[in-house]
Design a protein around this motif. Structure first.
Motif, short mmCIF file in Angstrom:
data_model
loop_
_atom_site.label_atom_id
_atom_site.label_comp_id
_atom_site.label_asym_id
_atom_site.label_seq_id
_atom_site.Cartn_x
_atom_site.Cartn_y
_atom_site.Cartn_z
N ASN A 41 44.07 -16.11 26.31
CA ASN A 41 43.77 -15.04 27.26
C ASN A 41 43.12 -15.61 28.53
O ASN A 41 42.82 -16.80 28.62
N LEU A 42 42.90 -14.76 29.51
CA LEU A 42 42.40 -15.24 30.80
C LEU A 42 40.99 -15.80 30.71
O LEU A 42 40.63 -16.71 31.46
N SER A 43 40.19 -15.27 29.78
CA SER A 43 38.85 -15.84 29.59
C SER A 43 38.94 -17.28 29.11
O SER A 43 38.13 -18.14 29.51
N MET A 44 39.91 -17.56 28.24
CA MET A 44 40.09 -18.92 27.76
C MET A 44 40.55 -19.83 28.89
O MET A 44 40.06 -20.96 29.03
N ASP A 61 30.84 -35.45 26.13
CA ASP A 61 31.22 -34.17 26.70
C ASP A 61 30.25 -33.08 26.24
O ASP A 61 30.19 -32.76 25.05
N SER A 62 29.52 -32.49 27.16
CA SER A 62 28.49 -31.52 26.80
C SER A 62 29.09 -30.24 26.20
O SER A 62 28.51 -29.68 25.26
N THR A 63 30.23 -29.81 26.71
CA THR A 63 30.86 -28.60 26.16
C THR A 63 31.24 -28.81 24.71
O THR A 63 30.99 -27.94 23.85
N ILE A 260 39.62 -37.67 21.82
CA ILE A 260 39.92 -36.71 22.88
C ILE A 260 39.18 -37.09 24.15
O ILE A 260 37.95 -37.14 24.18
N ARG A 261 39.94 -37.34 25.22
CA ARG A 261 39.36 -37.54 26.54
C ARG A 261 39.30 -36.17 27.23
O ARG A 261 40.12 -35.29 26.96
N ALA A 262 38.35 -35.98 28.11
CA ALA A 262 38.18 -34.67 28.77
C ALA A 262 38.24 -33.56 27.73
O ALA A 262 39.00 -32.59 27.86
N ALA A 263 37.43 -33.69 26.69
CA ALA A 263 37.53 -32.83 25.51
C ALA A 263 37.20 -31.37 25.78
O ALA A 263 37.59 -30.50 25.00
N GLY A 264 36.51 -31.10 26.87
CA GLY A 264 36.14 -29.72 27.14
C GLY A 264 37.32 -28.78 27.30
O GLY A 264 37.20 -27.58 27.06
N VAL A 265 38.47 -29.32 27.70
CA VAL A 265 39.64 -28.45 27.88
C VAL A 265 40.13 -27.90 26.55
O VAL A 265 40.84 -26.89 26.52
N VAL A 266 39.77 -28.54 25.43
CA VAL A 266 40.08 -28.03 24.11
C VAL A 266 38.91 -27.21 23.56
O VAL A 266 39.10 -26.12 23.02
N ALA A 268 36.30 -25.67 25.12
CA ALA A 268 35.87 -24.46 25.84
C ALA A 268 36.66 -23.22 25.43
O ALA A 268 36.07 -22.19 25.08
N PRO A 269 38.01 -23.24 25.46
CA PRO A 269 38.74 -22.04 25.05
C PRO A 269 38.59 -21.74 23.56
O PRO A 269 38.64 -20.57 23.15
N ALA A 270 38.39 -22.77 22.75
CA ALA A 270 38.18 -22.54 21.31
C ALA A 270 36.89 -21.76 21.07
O ALA A 270 36.84 -20.86 20.23
N ARG A 271 35.86 -22.10 21.84
CA ARG A 271 34.60 -21.35 21.68
C ARG A 271 34.77 -19.90 22.14
O ARG A 271 34.24 -18.98 21.48
N VAL A 272 35.50 -19.70 23.21
CA VAL A 272 35.77 -18.32 23.65
C VAL A 272 36.48 -17.56 22.54
O VAL A 272 36.17 -16.39 22.26
N ALA A 273 37.44 -18.21 21.88
CA ALA A 273 38.18 -17.57 20.81
C ALA A 273 37.26 -17.15 19.66
O ALA A 273 37.38 -16.05 19.13
N VAL A 274 36.35 -18.04 19.28
CA VAL A 274 35.42 -17.71 18.19
C VAL A 274 34.54 -16.53 18.59
O VAL A 274 34.35 -15.58 17.81
N GLU A 275 34.00 -16.58 19.79
CA GLU A 275 33.04 -15.55 20.22
C GLU A 275 33.72 -14.21 20.47
O GLU A 275 33.19 -13.15 20.08
N GLN A 276 34.89 -14.22 21.10
CA GLN A 276 35.53 -12.96 21.46
C GLN A 276 36.30 -12.34 20.30
O GLN A 276 36.25 -11.12 20.10
#
Length: 385
Positions: A41-44, A61-63, A260-266, A268-276
């Motif tokens: 979704n757009l939030s992801m 990676d902090s995210t 995983i390099r630049a791991a936040g791209v994986v 970040a949307p996964a966390r949105v999925a869990v929360e939403q």
């Protein structure tokens, strides 16, 4: 459309062409093949633009670090590790648990690690796989496990070192009480038998009210959770366990090319999925719709291969004498997608996810009427040629 982006020198708007996203979302709304056919979704998508871009191999990676800590805390365990897929999570965790051959893995014979992961446990871990048929036809019990586990360490034997369960399996729930009984028994052995869970769809068991995430998690030394199945993330699974175990998993993830390099791209949307989707309570509505679909099929005289306990409906097309290819063709004609023969044995499976539209369900009901309601005769359902 524009999406907000924070730069070091201030705030700006990034224009995006969302036409491709709208097409993907529209396709997902009519796709019953699985719960991983969803569109992020757009939030992801916005979370990907705003994420940190550190290197997770070096744990920078902090995210990703925050998300791993969040998931470990959510499940009541010490640590967690992001993996690229459910198969990778399962295979890395199993390989990390099997430290000194000879060793065997005991699992339900229908489980994904046996049937749908390209022989990973044998190829990557060299493990003997003991596939057990549940005596109750639904899920493994303590008696099934005790009957088939190898506890001897005679020179001829291959001892059971891992009990690998799966929840949900074919959309059905393994009851918490049975999981707890198996766990207590496994941990009472000398040496203890490692308890692992392929929990790719554990979200669904929790959403069905069969136990909390922490209650199930407490029964296992390690388990995986998938962010694409049901939750709609574009990619990723999480391995949960102790700090010592997760450190070992990092080695094996690296060995199989999962760094995983630049791991936040994986992450970040996964966390949105869990929360939403999971914490936001959206799975319950999906399961209610699945039960409505199953009831409609049965009301027209159809039968089910498995009970509809979560988000999967298993139509018994053979019992209805309906050719599986014809069923898939008719589904396509009314504008919905179902499984064909590429995944043998799953052709009658329909999977609900939170992006399925009401119109898609209406079209599905019309298909049911076409293949069952209008073809009943005195001898049952006429075979579709």
């Amino acid at each position: 459309m524009t999406i907000s982006v924070e730069h070091r020198n201030g705030h700006s708007e990034l224009p995006l062409d969302t036409s491709a996203w709208h097409r993907a979302e529209s396709q997902a709304a009519y796709d019953f093949r699985s719960d991983y056919v969803t569109c992020p979704n757009l939030s992801m998508l916005q979370s990907i633009i705003n994420t940190s871009l550190g290197d997770d191999v070096m744990m920078e990676d902090s995210t990703t670090n925050d998300f791993q800590a969040f998931m470990a805390d959510l499940c009541g365990h010490e640590d967690a590790l992001l993996a690229m897929s459910g198969t990778m999570a399962n295979q890395v965790a199993l390989r990390s648990a099997l430290t000194c051959a000879p060793y065997a893995i005991l699992a339900d014979r229908r489980s994904h690690i046996i049937t749908l992961e390209a022989g990973g446990p044998s190829t990557l871990s060299g493990a003997l796989i003991v596939g057990v048929e549940p005596s109750n036809g639904h899920h493994l019990t303590i008696k099934d496990v005790q009957r088939h586990a190898q506890l001897r360490d005679d020179i001829y034997d291959c001892p059971t070192r891992v009990i690998s369960l799966e929840n949900t399996l074919n959309g059905t729930v393994m009851p918490l009480q049975d999981v707890q009984e198996i766990s207590r028994w496994a941990r009472s052995q000398d040496p203890p038998i490692f308890m692992y869970l392929d929990g790719a769809r554990l979200w669904e068991a929790v959403a069905a009210g069969c136990g909390t995430l922490k209650e199930y998690a407490a029964c296992f030394d390690s388990f995986s959770l998938c962010f694409t199945k049901g939750l709609g993330a574009p990619n990723g699974s999480m391995i949960i366990g102790s700090k010592t175990f997760i450190k070992r998993c990092r080695w094996w993830r690296k060995a199989v090319g999962g760094g995983i390099r630049a791991a936040g791209v994986v992450a970040a949307p996964a966390r949105v999925a869990v929360e939403q989707v999971f914490l936001g309570g959206r799975l319950q509505a999906t399961q209610m719709m699945a039960k409505r679909i199953a009831q409609r099929w049965e009301s027209l005289g159809g039968t089910l291969e498995h009970p509809t306990e979560t988000n999967m409906i298993w139509l018994d097309l053979d019992a209805a004498e309906i050719d599986k290819e014809v069923f898939a063709d008719m589904a396509q004609q009314v504008g919905i997608r179902t499984i064909r023969r590429e995944i043998v044995g799953h052709e009658g499976r329909l999977v609900m996810h939170y992006q399925i539209s009401d119109d898609a369900v209406s079209r599905l009901f019309g298909l049911f009427t076409a293949v069952l309601g209008e073809r009943k005769c005195s001898n049952g359902v006429e075979k579709l040629q």
